[in-house]
Design an enzyme around this catalytic site. Structure first.
Site, short mmCIF file in Angstrom:
data_model
loop_
_atom_site.label_atom_id
_atom_site.label_comp_id
_atom_site.label_asym_id
_atom_site.label_seq_id
_atom_site.Cartn_x
_atom_site.Cartn_y
_atom_site.Cartn_z
N HIS A 42 0.66 -1.48 0.21
CA HIS A 42 -0.54 0.51 0.07
C HIS A 42 0.77 1.32 -0.09
O HIS A 42 0.47 2.08 -0.77
CB HIS A 42 -1.26 0.18 1.06
N ASP A 68 -7.36 8.67 -6.41
CA ASP A 68 -7.51 9.94 -6.44
C ASP A 68 -6.21 10.07 -6.12
O ASP A 68 -5.15 9.50 -6.50
CB ASP A 68 -7.63 9.28 -4.38
N LYS A 94 -11.18 14.05 -5.23
CA LYS A 94 -12.01 14.33 -4.05
C LYS A 94 -12.35 15.00 -3.47
O LYS A 94 -11.32 15.24 -2.43
CB LYS A 94 -12.28 12.84 -3.61
N ASP A 128 -4.96 1.36 -9.27
CA ASP A 128 -5.19 1.32 -7.70
C ASP A 128 -4.33 0.05 -7.24
O ASP A 128 -4.43 -0.33 -7.79
CB ASP A 128 -6.26 1.87 -7.03
N GLY A 147 -14.83 -0.88 -3.12
CA GLY A 147 -15.39 -0.62 -4.75
C GLY A 147 -15.76 0.99 -4.73
O GLY A 147 -15.57 1.04 -5.23
C1 R5P Z 1 -6.85 3.50 -0.70
O1 R5P Z 1 -5.66 4.41 -0.26
C2 R5P Z 1 -6.41 2.60 -1.39
O2 R5P Z 1 -5.06 2.86 -2.69
C3 R5P Z 1 -7.81 1.99 -1.93
O3 R5P Z 1 -8.21 3.40 -3.12
C4 R5P Z 1 -8.77 1.91 -1.12
O4 R5P Z 1 -8.19 0.95 -0.37
C5 R5P Z 1 -9.73 1.94 -2.15
O5 R5P Z 1 -10.91 1.27 -0.80
P1 R5P Z 1 -12.36 1.25 -1.02
O6 R5P Z 1 -12.95 0.39 -2.49
O7 R5P Z 1 -13.15 0.12 0.18
O8 R5P Z 1 -13.16 2.47 -1.82
#
Ligand code: R5P
Length: 310
Positions: free
Chosen positions: A127, A167, A190, A216, A222
């Site tokens: 991550h 993001d 966002k 990502d 999601g």
């Molecule tokens: C966040 O910093 C990660 O890189 C992902 O964008 C995040 O974990 C995605 O989570 P979700 O699918 O719950 O929006």
């Protein structure tokens, strides 16, 4: 070299073993009546270079505990070297204190793996790259990018493609992929202008008439993905695809993605796909078995792993 598989991702472990033309070491991981985990390695591993393959995916705590107990069993069986191979490193998102009196669980998990007896760690698309520094043992962070780039080159007209970070935090990752295929970059930003007001999605970059690829490390609920796809389509994108390494896909994520306007989500098998994922109309799984297998071979032969990504 010996490969020992935990229960989290048997299919991937077998794919890695097949690539390395070897069999998984005979071992049993079973439960006592009270659900305590018991491990027995059923082959001699004394003096061997052992790779334990286990993603700490759902159920995270069970799979983590399995990894720790397998590592302990191997250490007590006098292996020469133990490498914990975590295709998906659970708890990685807890890599800082989000507020006072909160833990840094990623560091705790790193400590647990080290204290259990691992000499090295191998993982994929962490991550945050700096989590490698939570370990005081050698840590290889592999990238799924070469596998994804091959797939993208086979399927898309690269001249009309934009790589998009869903993001601001993911820009470095998206830029690295865009560079590999010589594509433009866009960013979904966002923002909540004022407390209590709903989030506004701004898109930085040109997406009109283009095929967009969202990149990502994790797709969990999601939400990030589906919202970003909607923002891109509202700004005139021709179609939206996503390439995301770890398909955590918890709760209603698969239903949310199949109901969305996302053309296709491509994930890897770093986490064993559920039946719902396998039959989903717009989710496809790429295997990273060969990539991890090659990284294991190179580690065993003391060869360069980083050159896999040149
Ligand atoms: C966040 O910093 C990660 O890189 C992902 O964008 C995040 O974990 C995605 O989570 P979700 O699918 O719950 O929006």
């Amino acid at each position: 070299m010996k490969l020992v598989a935990g229960n989290s991702n048997r299919a991937l472990s077998e794919a890695i073993a097949a690539y390395l033309s070897t069999a998984l070491t005979k071992a049993v991981v079973r439960r006592f009546a009270d659900m305590e985990i018991f491990v027995e390695i059923q082959e001699n591993v004394r003096g061997q270079d052992v790779f334990v393959i286990q993603s700490t995916s759902f159920p995270t705590n069970d799979h983590l505990m399995e990894l720790l107990i397998i590592t302990d069993a191997l250490r007590r069986a006098s292996c020469r070297r133990i490498t914990a191979v975590l295709p998906y490193f659970g708890y990685a998102r807890q890599d800082r204190k989000p507020g006072p009196r909160t833990p840094i669980s990623a560091k705790l998990v790193a400590n647990l793996i080290t204290h259990a007896g691992a000499d090295r760690v191998m993982t994929l698309d962490l991550h945050a790259g700096q989590i490698q520094g939570f370990f005081d043992i050698p840590t290889d962070n592999l990238y799924a990018a070469p596998v994804m780039v091959r797939d993208i080159k086979d399927r898309f007209d690269l001249s009309n493609l934009v790589v998009v970070s869903p993001d601001v935090g993911g820009v470095v990752r998206a830029r690295a992929l865009a560079k590999r295929i010589d594509a433009q970059l866009a960013i979904v930003d966002k923002r909540r202008e004022r407390p209590g007001e709903s989030e506004v999605m701004n898109v930085i970059g040109t997406v009109e008439g283009r095929s967009c690829i969202l990149v990502d490390d994790i797709v969990d609920s999601g939400g990030t993905l589906v919202n970003a796809a909607e923002a891109l389509l509202e700004r005139g994108a021709k179609e939206v695809h996503a390439y995301i390494t770890h398909g955590v896909l918890s709760g209603g994520a698969v239903a949310r993605i199949t109901a969305s306007k996302l053309k296709e989500l491509v994930i890897t098998d770093s986490i064993q796909p559920t039946e719902a994922v396998r039959v989903a109309r717009n989710i496809r799984v790429l295997s990273i078995g060969t990539l991890i297998g090659e990284a294991i071979a190179r580690t065993a032969h003391e060869e360069s792993v980083s050159s896999l990504f040149d």
